[in-house]
Design a protein around this motif. Sequence first.
Motif, PDB file in Angstrom:
ATOM      1  N   UNK A   1       0.841  -1.195   0.000  1.00 39.75           N
ATOM      2  CA  UNK A   1       0.000   0.000   0.000  1.00 39.75           C
ATOM      3  C   UNK A   1       0.876   1.245   0.000  1.00 39.75           C
ATOM      4  N   UNK A   2       0.854   2.036  -1.027  1.00 40.54           N
ATOM      5  CA  UNK A   2       1.651   3.273  -0.980  1.00 40.54           C
ATOM      6  C   UNK A   2       1.000   4.287  -0.047  1.00 40.54           C
ATOM      7  N   UNK A   3       1.765   5.103   0.647  1.00 42.43           N
ATOM      8  CA  UNK A   3       1.172   6.070   1.588  1.00 42.43           C
ATOM      9  C   UNK A   3       0.577   7.274   0.863  1.00 42.43           C
ATOM     10  N   UNK A   4      -0.370   7.004  -0.054  1.00 43.00           N
ATOM     11  CA  UNK A   4      -1.037   8.084  -0.802  1.00 43.00           C
ATOM     12  C   UNK A   4      -2.530   7.882  -0.629  1.00 43.00           C
ATOM     13  N   UNK A   5      -3.270   8.958  -0.357  1.00 39.37           N
ATOM     14  CA  UNK A   5      -4.710   8.823  -0.160  1.00 39.37           C
ATOM     15  C   UNK A   5      -5.362   8.561  -1.517  1.00 39.37           C
ATOM     16  N   UNK A   6      -6.089   7.428  -1.683  1.00 41.56           N
ATOM     17  CA  UNK A   6      -6.713   7.135  -2.977  1.00 41.56           C
ATOM     18  C   UNK A   6      -7.799   8.156  -3.311  1.00 41.56           C
ATOM     19  N   UNK A   7      -8.238   8.150  -4.585  1.00 41.92           N
ATOM     20  CA  UNK A   7      -9.123   9.193  -5.084  1.00 41.92           C
ATOM     21  C   UNK A   7     -10.472   9.219  -4.390  1.00 41.92           C
ATOM     22  N   UNK A   8     -10.966   8.078  -3.938  1.00 42.78           N
ATOM     23  CA  UNK A   8     -12.319   8.065  -3.385  1.00 42.78           C
ATOM     24  C   UNK A   8     -12.334   7.971  -1.870  1.00 42.78           C
ATOM     25  N   UNK A   9     -11.251   8.192  -1.236  1.00 48.24           N
ATOM     26  CA  UNK A   9     -11.197   8.082   0.223  1.00 48.24           C
ATOM     27  C   UNK A   9     -10.737   9.404   0.843  1.00 48.24           C
ATOM     28  N   UNK A  10     -10.993   9.521   2.151  1.00 54.62           N
ATOM     29  CA  UNK A  10     -10.546  10.715   2.866  1.00 54.62           C
ATOM     30  C   UNK A  10      -9.267  10.473   3.665  1.00 54.62           C
ATOM     31  N   UNK A  11      -8.972   9.201   3.912  1.00 52.43           N
ATOM     32  CA  UNK A  11      -7.803   8.909   4.735  1.00 52.43           C
ATOM     33  C   UNK A  11      -7.032   7.762   4.100  1.00 52.43           C
ATOM     34  N   UNK A  12      -5.852   7.508   4.634  1.00 59.67           N
ATOM     35  CA  UNK A  12      -5.037   6.409   4.131  1.00 59.67           C
ATOM     36  C   UNK A  12      -5.733   5.081   4.399  1.00 59.67           C
ATOM     37  N   UNK A  13      -5.650   4.123   3.449  1.00 58.89           N
ATOM     38  CA  UNK A  13      -6.193   2.793   3.738  1.00 58.89           C
ATOM     39  C   UNK A  13      -5.387   2.115   4.838  1.00 58.89           C
ATOM     40  N   UNK A  14      -6.030   1.140   5.475  1.00 59.13           N
ATOM     41  CA  UNK A  14      -5.362   0.453   6.579  1.00 59.13           C
ATOM     42  C   UNK A  14      -4.130  -0.284   6.064  1.00 59.13           C
ATOM     43  N   UNK A  15      -3.107  -0.340   6.901  1.00 56.82           N
ATOM     44  CA  UNK A  15      -1.912  -1.090   6.527  1.00 56.82           C
ATOM     45  C   UNK A  15      -0.909  -0.297   5.727  1.00 56.82           C
ATOM     46  N   UNK A  16      -1.192   0.957   5.476  1.00 54.40           N
ATOM     47  CA  UNK A  16      -0.219   1.762   4.744  1.00 54.40           C
ATOM     48  C   UNK A  16       0.906   2.153   5.690  1.00 54.40           C
ATOM     49  N   UNK A  17       2.085   2.335   5.111  1.00 56.85           N
ATOM     50  CA  UNK A  17       3.206   2.759   5.945  1.00 56.85           C
ATOM     51  C   UNK A  17       3.013   4.214   6.312  1.00 56.85           C
ATOM     52  N   UNK A  18       3.549   4.565   7.491  1.00 57.31           N
ATOM     53  CA  UNK A  18       3.462   5.954   7.946  1.00 57.31           C
ATOM     54  C   UNK A  18       4.588   6.757   7.294  1.00 57.31           C
TER      55      UNK A  18
END
Lengths: 519, 125
Positions: B53-70
């Motif tokens: 999971x890249x630490x980039x907020x996807x287009x349809x979300x407001x926050x990082x998906x779970x499991x993304x690196x900090x």
Amino acid sequence: MAVSPGATIDISAAMTVAPVPLGAWLAVAPVALCVTLGAILLMARSSLRLQAWIALCGLGLLVLIDAALLAKVIAEGPVTMVMGRWLPPFGIAFTVDLFGALMALAAAVVALAAGIYGLADIDETARRYGFYPLLMMLMAGVSGAFLTGDVFNLYVWFEVLLISSFGLLVLGSERGQIDGAMKYAVLNLIGTTLFLIAVGVLYGVFGTLNMADIAIKAETLREGAPMMTLAALFLLAFAMKAAAFPVNFWLPASYHTPRIVVSALFAGLLTKVGIYALLRVMFLLLPVEREQLSLLIAIVGAVTIIVAALGVLAQDDIRRLLGYVVISGIGNMLIGAALGTAGGLSGAIFYALQSMVLMTALYFVAGQAATLGKSFSLTELGGLYRRNGAFAAISLILFLSACGLPPFAGFWPKVMLVKASLDVGAWWLAAPILIGSLLTTIAFGRLFLLAYWRPAAAVPETRKSLDLRVLLPLLGLSALVVGFGLLPERLLLLVQGASMELADPTIYLRSVFPGSAAP
Amino acid sequence: MEPVFAVLVGLFFAAAIYLMLSKFSIRIMLGIAVLGNAVNLLLFTAGRITREVPPIVPADLQALPAGAANPLPQALILTAIVISFSFLAFLLVLTYRAYQDIGTDNTDDMRIAEPDKPRLPPMGY
């Protein structure tokens, strides 16, 4: 991005939308001024006279800014300014409370005095090595460390002041300086690396590096986190910076090698930054762990005082003698930190403030004694009183203050610390403070006897007047020592206010998170 | 991934401490270099290590998906690398100058600032 182009986002939850009030800029002004001036001085390196004048005006301005900042903090409480408008905990905050503002002002005064003394002490070679630009960067690091409200930022400012101190330490690159710098550099670098480990673990536990945010979250996250490891790491790292007992040997190995004005700056500023960080982290972030570690801190403090006082007695070189006096002061402050009561903490802060001024002045005295008597060695010095009586009088005042005798500034913090120890029934903490003072008094008495009263052996005892560039900073700092010794009430009130804010951070937290759910 | 890194960090620390306990300043410098990298890896591990999971907020979300690196520890490491690198550069030059001037890299023999038998203050006059 997640939001379609037409929608408006309410950014006020995450960012400052109102323009920053003019007064808040004062919180970053000292650092900004020092960094800017450092760069300008580097550009003016071809004209050494101009460089010195710009630096002195800049340091004068720094004193004024820090005084204005202190006045603002006294009037309105802690000042917070966030970088790049992002609100904490995301944005990096500069939060200035009474403790930070007092320390920053004292540091600026010391730097101004050293800047003036440097006119006389720093020869052309050393000035070409960049004394004034490095002094400015050192002050940027010191001011940043005192004013920041973010733990990682604190680490970065530590590094800024460390690298400028390396530069100052090898000014002139003599053999002794390089030898001293090796020990200083390696041990201090290991100290800051330990600090970085602690910061990393801190972030791993709390997910934030803003001091106020950590102070709030510590309540809930304390269970199950390796808090004791964290506190011990911070303690070891800052004790190394402050030269507390088992990790103090880099200081007497290096502080006597550089130019005297550089030694004076280091003695006044660097160890106190370590103590500042120790008090800040232990009281604001980890108060419960400090309570548990207090016995260890107390023992370290007591041993530091005794070992350092014996070191003072055993030295022949005045500069090395003063290095041990610096260390014994650190022990006193650690005892204040270990007690943790209002009296102990106020005593530690008062001690730190007066020690910054006093230690710098003492190194100036050592430098001047060597100019008059052509040596730093007690065996060779002599007849200083007959060469210049006024200088002998100023020296005596500073010596008595360093021993903790009334009516000078060094007396009050020791009284506060002894009283605070006896208040909690810890006579075994009052004893080292008093024994340390006694041994220091003997050592300084002998110093005065040998270097000032004893007739000079070889050099003819002709009267010599002091250079104005030496006299001015020496008189200024001694005036502070005498002034705060005779009329300590004002400073005492400020110090008590600072220790109250540090022990009960409610106001500090409200300054960082205005109007939020902060307790 | 993290357990592997934890072991690696431990090995780095062990090697660094072993080297720093040496008498010879060049080995101490190598130890400091390894220590800096050990700390950087420690910070890196503290911020979660994932490749998925890249630490980039996807287009349809407001926050990082779970499991993304900090991403913050990586920013911290960036700063720390720059700082530790500059320090190492300074220290290497200093070691070389010390070797030139003092003629040894054995720290036992580096006793110019602190002589072996320091003169004691006079007992009287």
